[in-house]
Design a protein around this motif. Structure first.
Motif, PDB file in Angstrom:
ATOM      1  N   SER A   1      -7.728   3.629  -4.971  1.00 32.76           N
ATOM      2  CA  SER A   1      -6.529   3.168  -4.492  1.00 32.76           C
ATOM      3  C   SER A   1      -6.904   2.504  -3.071  1.00 32.76           C
TER       4      SER A   1
ATOM      5  N   CYS B   1     -10.744   2.225   1.205  1.00 36.83           N
ATOM      6  CA  CYS B   1     -10.365   2.540  -0.031  1.00 36.83           C
ATOM      7  C   CYS B   1     -10.673   3.926  -0.386  1.00 36.83           C
TER       8      CYS B   1
ATOM      9  N   ASN C   1      -6.650   6.340 -12.186  1.00 36.50           N
ATOM     10  CA  ASN C   1      -7.053   7.718 -11.469  1.00 36.50           C
ATOM     11  C   ASN C   1      -8.378   7.511 -10.802  1.00 36.50           C
TER      12      ASN C   1
ATOM     13  N   CYS D   1       1.088  -1.168   0.181  1.00 29.96           N
ATOM     14  CA  CYS D   1       0.104  -0.033   0.018  1.00 29.96           C
ATOM     15  C   CYS D   1       0.788   1.172   0.078  1.00 29.96           C
ATOM     16  N   PRO D   2       0.372   2.423  -0.292  1.00 32.29           N
ATOM     17  CA  PRO D   2      -0.787   2.302  -1.269  1.00 32.29           C
ATOM     18  C   PRO D   2      -0.983   1.766  -2.553  1.00 32.29           C
ATOM     19  N   LEU D   3      -2.002   1.200  -2.947  1.00 34.24           N
ATOM     20  CA  LEU D   3      -2.108   0.540  -4.191  1.00 34.24           C
ATOM     21  C   LEU D   3      -2.814   1.397  -5.076  1.00 34.24           C
ATOM     22  N   GLU D   4      -2.488   2.148  -6.046  1.00 33.11           N
ATOM     23  CA  GLU D   4      -3.292   2.609  -7.064  1.00 33.11           C
ATOM     24  C   GLU D   4      -3.980   2.056  -8.059  1.00 33.11           C
TER      25      GLU D   4
ATOM     26  N   GLU E   1     -11.556  11.043  -1.681  1.00 32.41           N
ATOM     27  CA  GLU E   1     -10.125  11.811  -1.373  1.00 32.41           C
ATOM     28  C   GLU E   1     -10.124  12.954  -0.586  1.00 32.41           C
TER      29      GLU E   1
ATOM     30  N   VAL F   1      -5.673   2.155   0.665  1.00 32.17           N
ATOM     31  CA  VAL F   1      -4.639   3.074   1.481  1.00 32.17           C
ATOM     32  C   VAL F   1      -4.058   2.182   2.587  1.00 32.17           C
TER      33      VAL F   1
END
Length: 135
Positions: free
Chosen positions: A54, A70, A51, A45-48, A119, A56
């Motif tokens: 992710s 997430c 766009n 992590c973080p796995l993106e 976000e 976290v």
């Protein structure tokens, strides 16, 4: 193996999922397995994912449950209000049942709780799929 497990998990990320029963695993083995999943995932992590999303972090909760935190980008609670949670859960459950990567998770009866926030940290929704969903 860690990477393929996470890729499979992500393919169902918008809906969440969990695992199915193991009559042979004792409590210590189940907890160790859950802790391994959490540690391995957090190491990545973080796995993106493009766009739009992710992961976290992941944490172990009581009751052999992994909570996956997430972030969905460019989403609001209003946009998420129309999500059909029954359909989301059904899709996740079907995906888990058909994917052989998850056999150990199923055997250890691990549940997954996916919590989705935007976000800005605003709660969007969560999805829980338990081992009972695989019976």
């Amino acid at each position: 193996m860690k990477k393929s497990l996470l890729i499979a998990i992500i393919s169902f990320m918008l809906v969440g999922f969990t695992s199915c029963g193991n009559e042979g695993a004792n409590e210590k083995e189940r907890q160790e397995f859950l802790n391994t999943i959490v540690t391995q995932t957090n190491n990545l992590c973080p796995l993106e994912f493009g766009n739009w999303m992710s992961i976290v972090k992941v944490e172990a909760l009581p009751g052999y449950k992994a909570k996956v935190h997430c972030v969905l980008y460019n989403m609001t609670p209003e946009l998420c209000a129309s999500i059909d949670m029954d359909q989301a859960k059904a899709g996740a459950t079907a995906g888990i049942k058909s994917d052989p990567v998850f056999e150990q998770i199923k055997k250890n009866q691990i549940s997954y709780l996916y919590e989705y926030r935007n976000e800005n940290g605003e709660f969007l929704y969560d999805v829980l799929v338990t081992p009972e969903d695989y019976k």
